[in-house]
Design an enzyme around this catalytic site. Structure first.
Site, PDB file in Angstrom:
ATOM      1  N   GLU A   1       0.274  -1.518   0.340  1.00  0.00           N
ATOM      2  CA  GLU A   1       0.171   0.172   0.063  1.00  0.00           C
ATOM      3  C   GLU A   1       0.708   0.944  -0.147  1.00  0.00           C
ATOM      4  O   GLU A   1       0.569   2.065  -0.218  1.00  0.00           O
ATOM      5  CB  GLU A   1      -0.829   0.283   1.221  1.00  0.00           C
ATOM      6  CG  GLU A   1      -0.431   0.242   2.408  1.00  0.00           C
ATOM      7  CD  GLU A   1       0.087  -1.330   3.098  1.00  0.00           C
ATOM      8  OE1 GLU A   1       1.004  -1.888   2.313  1.00  0.00           O
ATOM      9  OE2 GLU A   1       0.692  -1.101   4.702  1.00  0.00           O
TER      10      GLU A   1
ATOM     11  N   LYS B   1     -11.593  11.485   1.864  1.00  0.00           N
ATOM     12  CA  LYS B   1     -12.464  13.122   1.295  1.00  0.00           C
ATOM     13  C   LYS B   1     -11.478  13.354  -0.193  1.00  0.00           C
ATOM     14  O   LYS B   1     -12.450  13.941  -0.546  1.00  0.00           O
ATOM     15  CB  LYS B   1     -10.834  14.550   2.252  1.00  0.00           C
ATOM     16  CG  LYS B   1     -10.905  15.151   1.628  1.00  0.00           C
ATOM     17  CD  LYS B   1     -11.952  16.129   2.551  1.00  0.00           C
ATOM     18  CE  LYS B   1     -12.400  17.956   2.156  1.00  0.00           C
ATOM     19  NZ  LYS B   1     -12.555  18.476   4.034  1.00  0.00           N
TER      20      LYS B   1
ATOM     21  N   ASP C   1     -17.055  19.329   2.549  1.00  0.00           N
ATOM     22  CA  ASP C   1     -18.134  18.702   2.293  1.00  0.00           C
ATOM     23  C   ASP C   1     -19.686  18.902   2.626  1.00  0.00           C
ATOM     24  O   ASP C   1     -20.331  18.144   2.066  1.00  0.00           O
ATOM     25  CB  ASP C   1     -17.528  17.918   3.899  1.00  0.00           C
ATOM     26  CG  ASP C   1     -16.679  17.694   3.985  1.00  0.00           C
ATOM     27  OD1 ASP C   1     -16.146  17.337   2.608  1.00  0.00           O
ATOM     28  OD2 ASP C   1     -15.869  17.826   4.935  1.00  0.00           O
TER      29      ASP C   1
ATOM     30  N   SER D   1     -20.725  21.368   0.874  1.00  0.00           N
ATOM     31  CA  SER D   1     -20.914  21.814  -0.683  1.00  0.00           C
ATOM     32  C   SER D   1     -21.196  20.746  -1.112  1.00  0.00           C
ATOM     33  O   SER D   1     -22.374  20.847  -2.045  1.00  0.00           O
ATOM     34  CB  SER D   1     -20.637  22.369  -1.547  1.00  0.00           C
ATOM     35  OG  SER D   1     -19.884  23.617  -0.677  1.00  0.00           O
TER      36      SER D   1
ATOM     37  N   GLY E   1     -19.648  26.728   2.803  1.00  0.00           N
ATOM     38  CA  GLY E   1     -19.323  26.894   1.328  1.00  0.00           C
ATOM     39  C   GLY E   1     -17.883  25.812   1.548  1.00  0.00           C
ATOM     40  O   GLY E   1     -17.081  25.567   0.216  1.00  0.00           O
TER      41      GLY E   1
END
Ligand code: XMP
Length: 512
Positions: free
Chosen positions: A170, A368, A226, A228, A223
């Site tokens: 990995e 994310k 996440d 948004s 804003g």
């Protein structure tokens, strides 16, 4: 959604990375604690298991050991490093302390073709990090690859499709690591790449639609990426029954409030209620200099304003949507101890549980970078999807000491200059987060023939993968000079600019 791969966390610092690497192959992986109930796994159904590494020594007291029945689920298993040692010790092999700890690069030799090593060279560099090593193979296992230090750098039992790697596929230092993982997922386990942003959106939207029915949903838009993505996804699923509330706390950056209104109401056609509460926040912050107290005041005020705004929607709202992400909720019973509260930031803006709403957390399965990919697929503009994170308490934690309208105005301008210049120079995406901080100390300067005694502005730009650790960004001096000169020229009240050259740890990203 049903995971295709479950990664059992045996304590490795790389556990999340394994899950991410699997997902990069567009295969949906989740992380479970090592002592997960095998029956629960069987019931849920899973296509393959990966056992992570870990720092323990397998025969040591308290070493994490998964229930051996996870190896009897009939699905392919890949043990990595400690995961391999666990396999060996559990299936009748032997593990011993190596004379020397093997840490760092090693050369792997693959003597004969095997599905796990399909398409990779006979010899290549891999990354090792282990103290113990495999001494005797479990029955039915054979060596698939060797290293200079070990005859058992990769082993396997093809009949049961159980494999072990002494090295870490990995990490980026292992050449062909992604190919080996892909070989395991597709060649050995026969999985398919079904985890795509588009498939996530379709499935999630259907799930949300079904759960929400005819009810209404509220959510707080900040804003940031996440929230948004969250509002766009919900809008896709339930249309105008999602009510996005943007609390303007007066601590936002220059032009930000207008931009958010323009993008959501204008470009995307998503209705947005803007609660203009800047004055209220600033009044509450009067006289508050302590960073944690600032966060507390801002958090509480946010809740009051948000709830009052949500009530305006009427009594129809049943759900509250939050942009919780996967790393926020991975439950791990591995070796990590409870970490100290360094800052209370993840609670800021978090709403109390006793609110009369049911919680919707449709992003809770995503990392994310996956949220960003989903955002792009949903058609969000790059300026939203690619933006740096900005803390809930906003500029308040970048205005050292008491927050005043004058200090905020200086900071806002300095921050705008910094952002303009790094964008202009084309380095915005090289930097994970860029911030200006207005210090409460003043220093002596000279402008024209006059002595000045004004504020210091610190600039901080960092690079990081996960914000748990970070390094300071090596900004080119020409760009630094330009930003410094613009700030001292354009921001009245600042006569000195400094650049923060501290990593995290020992510093944190924010100054407060
Ligand atoms: P630190 O300063 O803890 O920051 O190294 C790591 C990341 O978290 C952000 N941060 C916050 N985010 N509320 C937030 O929503 C907060 O109070 C807060 N404090 C720090 C910080 O901007 C960085 O991205």
């Amino acid at each position: 959604m049903r995971p295709q791969v479950v990664v059992l966390d045996l304590g490795s610092q790389y556990t999340q990375l394994i899950a991410r690497k699997v997902r990069e192959q567009r295969v949906y992986a989740t992380i479970e604690p090592y002592d997960v109930d095998p029956e629960a796994l069987a019931e849920r159904g899973v296509g393959a298991l990966i056992l992570s590494g870990g720092p323990a020594s397998i025969y040591a007291e308290g070493a994490p050991r998964a229930d051996a029945r996870v190896l009897e689920l009939g699905v392919p298993v890949l043990g990595i490093c400690y995961g391999l040692q666990y396999l060996a010790a559990t299936l009748g092999g032997e593990v011993a302390r190596a004379a020397a700890r093997e840490y760092g690069p090693a050369t792997l030799h693959v003597p004969s073709p095997h599905a796990l090593f399909d398409g990779v060279p006979e010899s290549f560099a891999v990354w090792m990090s282990h103290g113990d090593r495999l001494e005797k193979l479990p029955p039915a296992f054979r060596a698939l690859a060797t290293s200079d230090n070990s005859p058992y750098a990769a082993v396997g039992d093809d009949a049961r499709r159980i494999y072990g790697l002494q090295f870490h596929p990995e990490v980026t230092h292992t050449e062909h690591g992604s190919s080996i993982l892909a070989n395991f997922l597709f060649g050995v386990a026969g999985l398919e790449s079904t985890w795509t942003p588009a498939s996530f959106i379709t499935e999630k939207a259907a799930e949300i639609e079904e759960r929400v029915g005819d009810e209404h949903v509220v959510l707080g838009l900040s804003g940031g990426v996440d929230s948004s993505v969250l509002v766009s996804l919900l809008h896709r699923a339930v249309g105008d029954r999602v009510h996005a509330i943007f609390v303007d706390n007066g601590l936002m950056r220059e032009g930000e409030v207008d931009e958010i209104e323009r993008v959501f109401q204008g470009e995307l056609g998503i209705p947005l209620a803007v609660a203009r509460a800047g004055e209220l926040f600033l009044n509450k912050l009067e006289g508050v200099a302590d960073p944690e107290e600032k966060r507390r005041v801002i958090g509480h005020t946010f809740i009051d304003v948000f709830v009052a705004e949500a009530e305006k929607v009427g009594g129809r709202v049943k759900f509250l949507a939050q942009g919780t992400l996967y790393p926020d909720r991975i439950e791990s019973r591995s070796v990590k101890g409870p970490s100290d509260t360094i800052k209370t930031h993840h609670n800021v803006g978090g709403l109390p549980e006793e609110l009369p709403f049911e919680l919707l957390e449709p992003l809770a399965e995503l990392f994310k970078d996956e949220v960003r990919a989903v955002g792009r697929e949903l058609g969000l503009p790059e300026k939203i999807v690619g933006r740096h994170p900005f803390p809930g308490p906003g500029l308040a934690v970048r205005c050292i000491g008491e927050v005043t309208p004058e200090k905020l105005a200086m900071l806002r301008r300095a921050d705008a200059v910094l952002r303009e210049e790094i964008s202009e120079a084309g380095v915005y995406d090289e930097i994970a987060q860029a911030l200006a901080v207005l210090l409460s100390v003043k220093s002596v300067g000279v402008m024209g023939d006059e002595r000045t005694y004004e504020h210091v502005c610190a600039l901080r730009c960092v690079t990081t993968a996960d914000f748990m650790t970070a390094d300071w960004y090596r900004m080119c001096h020409k760009l630094m000079a330009k930003i410094s000169s613009r700030i001292t020229n354009e921001v009245a009240g600042v006569n000195r600019v400094v650049y923060d050259v501290t990593s995290k740890p020992p510093a944190t990203v924010e100054w407060e």
